[in-house]
Motif scaffolding. Sequence first.
Motif, mmCIF file in Angstrom:
data_model
loop_
_atom_site.group_PDB
_atom_site.id
_atom_site.type_symbol
_atom_site.label_atom_id
_atom_site.label_comp_id
_atom_site.label_asym_id
_atom_site.label_seq_id
_atom_site.Cartn_x
_atom_site.Cartn_y
_atom_site.Cartn_z
ATOM 1 N N GLN B 175 0.891 -1.329 -0.140
ATOM 2 C CA GLN B 175 0.160 0.250 -0.045
ATOM 3 C C GLN B 175 1.053 1.454 0.132
ATOM 4 O OE1 GLN B 175 -3.408 0.110 2.552
ATOM 5 N NE2 GLN B 175 -3.091 -1.961 3.079
ATOM 6 N N ALA B 179 1.062 3.996 -2.628
ATOM 7 C CA ALA B 179 0.882 5.513 -2.609
ATOM 8 C C ALA B 179 2.043 6.409 -2.979
ATOM 9 C CB ALA B 179 1.085 5.704 -1.049
ATOM 10 N N GLN B 188 4.190 11.811 3.877
ATOM 11 C CA GLN B 188 2.609 11.881 3.403
ATOM 12 C C GLN B 188 2.213 10.212 3.585
ATOM 13 O OE1 GLN B 188 2.972 13.680 -0.529
ATOM 14 N NE2 GLN B 188 1.964 15.547 0.233
ATOM 15 N N ARG B 192 -1.062 8.823 5.853
ATOM 16 C CA ARG B 192 -2.213 9.023 5.228
ATOM 17 C C ARG B 192 -2.288 7.308 5.101
ATOM 18 N NH1 ARG B 192 -4.546 12.976 2.065
ATOM 19 N NH2 ARG B 192 -3.183 14.868 2.528
ATOM 20 N N ILE B 193 -1.291 6.438 5.060
ATOM 21 C CA ILE B 193 -1.558 5.120 4.718
ATOM 22 C C ILE B 193 -1.190 4.275 6.050
ATOM 23 C CG2 ILE B 193 -0.726 2.971 3.234
ATOM 24 C CD1 ILE B 193 -2.478 5.580 1.785
ATOM 25 N N PRO B 196 -2.995 5.199 9.482
ATOM 26 C CA PRO B 196 -4.388 4.726 9.689
ATOM 27 C C PRO B 196 -4.364 3.185 9.453
ATOM 28 C CG PRO B 196 -4.252 6.475 8.217
ATOM 29 C CD PRO B 196 -2.807 6.243 8.324
ATOM 30 N N ARG B 199 -3.699 1.659 13.200
ATOM 31 C CA ARG B 199 -4.350 2.629 14.168
ATOM 32 C C ARG B 199 -4.900 1.668 15.369
ATOM 33 N NH1 ARG B 199 -7.950 2.365 10.168
ATOM 34 N NH2 ARG B 199 -10.175 2.688 10.463
#
Lengths: 341, 278
Positions: B175, B179, B188, B192-193, B196, B199
Amino acid sequence: MISAKNVSKNYGEFAALDDVSIEVQPGSLTALLGPSGSGKSTLLRIIAGLEVPDAGTVILGEQDVTHVPPQDRGIGFVFQHYAAFKHMTVRDNVAFGLTIRKRPKAEIAAKVDELLEVVGLAGFQKRYPAQLSGGQRQRMALARALAVEPQVLLLDEPFGALDANVRSELRAWLRRLHDEVHVTTVLVTHDQEEAMELADTIVLLNHGKIAQTGGPRDLYDRPANSFVMGFLGPVSQLSEGLVRPHDLEVLPEPHEEATEAQVDRVLHLGFEVRVELTPAEGEPVVVQLARHEAERLELAAGDVVWVRALTAPVPPDATLADVSDEEVPGVPEVKGPAVTD
Amino acid sequence: MPETNAVAIRGGRARASRLSLRFVALLYLSALLFIPVGLVAYKTFQPGISQVWASITTPAAQHAFMLTIEVAALAVPLNAAFGVITALALVRGRFPGKRLIEALIDLPFAISPVVVGLALLLLYGREGWFGPTLTNAGIQIIFSFPGILLATVFITLPFVVREVSPVLREIGDEQEQAASTLGASSWQSFWRITLPSIRWGLTYGIVLSVARAIGEFGAVSVVSGKISGETETLTLLVEKRFNNFDLSGAYAASTLLALIALAVLAAMVFVNRRRDSE
């Protein structure tokens, strides 16, 4: 235009790519074809910038990008296992590249809706990847890659993880999409049928080297060697060399150029009829006949017939036969050697 | 119908054994968990609610409560940040000594908290390695807040690393590669990847760290000096009151601790539910 010049990549002792050069014409769809371990994925990942070559250069457009990170190459990449952002909705997945580029929200929304329409996922905006089928996920991944309007679209075994029927559906769909969008595309596959169906140009790799480059028909009809011949389709081995099973003729009567053989089995496969024969001398061979031809000959197991090649057989290449054991057809190959990873 | 009888008997036996299993499990839990904790609650409220309130609102108790929260509020974010960095390094990185570090991460689980306290004393105490230097610089670590914080950080170090590492391993780095091909920088792509994606593992690690930080006794007991109103945490207050024969006070402080623990547990159950439903 994409070009890779004299690219080499080693993983420890293993040479994944050995001095490979390719050129991809703008707007074309090129397939990197080869068995597993042939270096085709490594080459694609080097073009994308996901791997750094040990030697050689990569040029995208006019720019030498060998040491440019993937985010600055203006590419779209599609992974075999989708690489969907699992915590994001379909909309956010497709919007990702545009969000990173800080485009206005309205523009992003319009672009995402347009692309989801193109890939046939309109109305799926709010779903999560887990709620999509494999085929849908891959179409979402394609929309995501296309959203940033890449100058190059790179597909790494994009249909490899899908069921056979979904795969052929998506193939046809990708071909139509490419005819509409015209983005320069490089596709990695181990499936020769996929490469022949989709590509304008096929680059066939074996053991980190290019075995042959050309159009699908060039490779099929004029293979450079026995490896290319065996990889591109089924082959039968005669004592003089390799021929396609459909380039063999079966005669009911003796003929000066033909070899005597006994029919072992006759398989009716719809339009095609497959006949397995054992010549008086040599290995068993397979002949593909059209149905009407087989019916005219009225073949049955135990019959004695005469076989001859309609095209000149390709002599087995000793050096190549040495290095690629599974791929070179020693026994009568009935199906193309679809190598599964 | 001999066959149906056999089935019925087998069914009856299965039911009986299931019931007796439940009984044994319940008995075990009761003897070890429910009865002692219940007794503490009962003893707490026996003198009446007003007295409980008075006992947990004394200046010493208030200070102990605040100190406990402050230590946790500093130690846990520290360990969360470094835990994620360490997990990323251990899962993604390739460097010499990786195996050794991986094994050492669990050290705080393996050694007794009292030993941790003593080790800190040997390093930062007045007679310790850094003791004279620190004293000259006017910094006091042992018998003050930094000592308690250090002990708590050490004790809760492995939780986030251990919860985040398997999640990182499972999601892989495809992933993140995707990205990067879409134009994201590594920073970033982390926000963003990666973040999350981990988490829930991270949240779970944080919840466990909070619980452990609040309940820590051994290491803190060695380094804090137990100065009432200054370096006395809730667990130390419970001990002091107990030793001073202020049983109802000890019970009240214990119940306060137990309530915090319950809140943390509830948070954990909530996190688990969310994680399962995704």
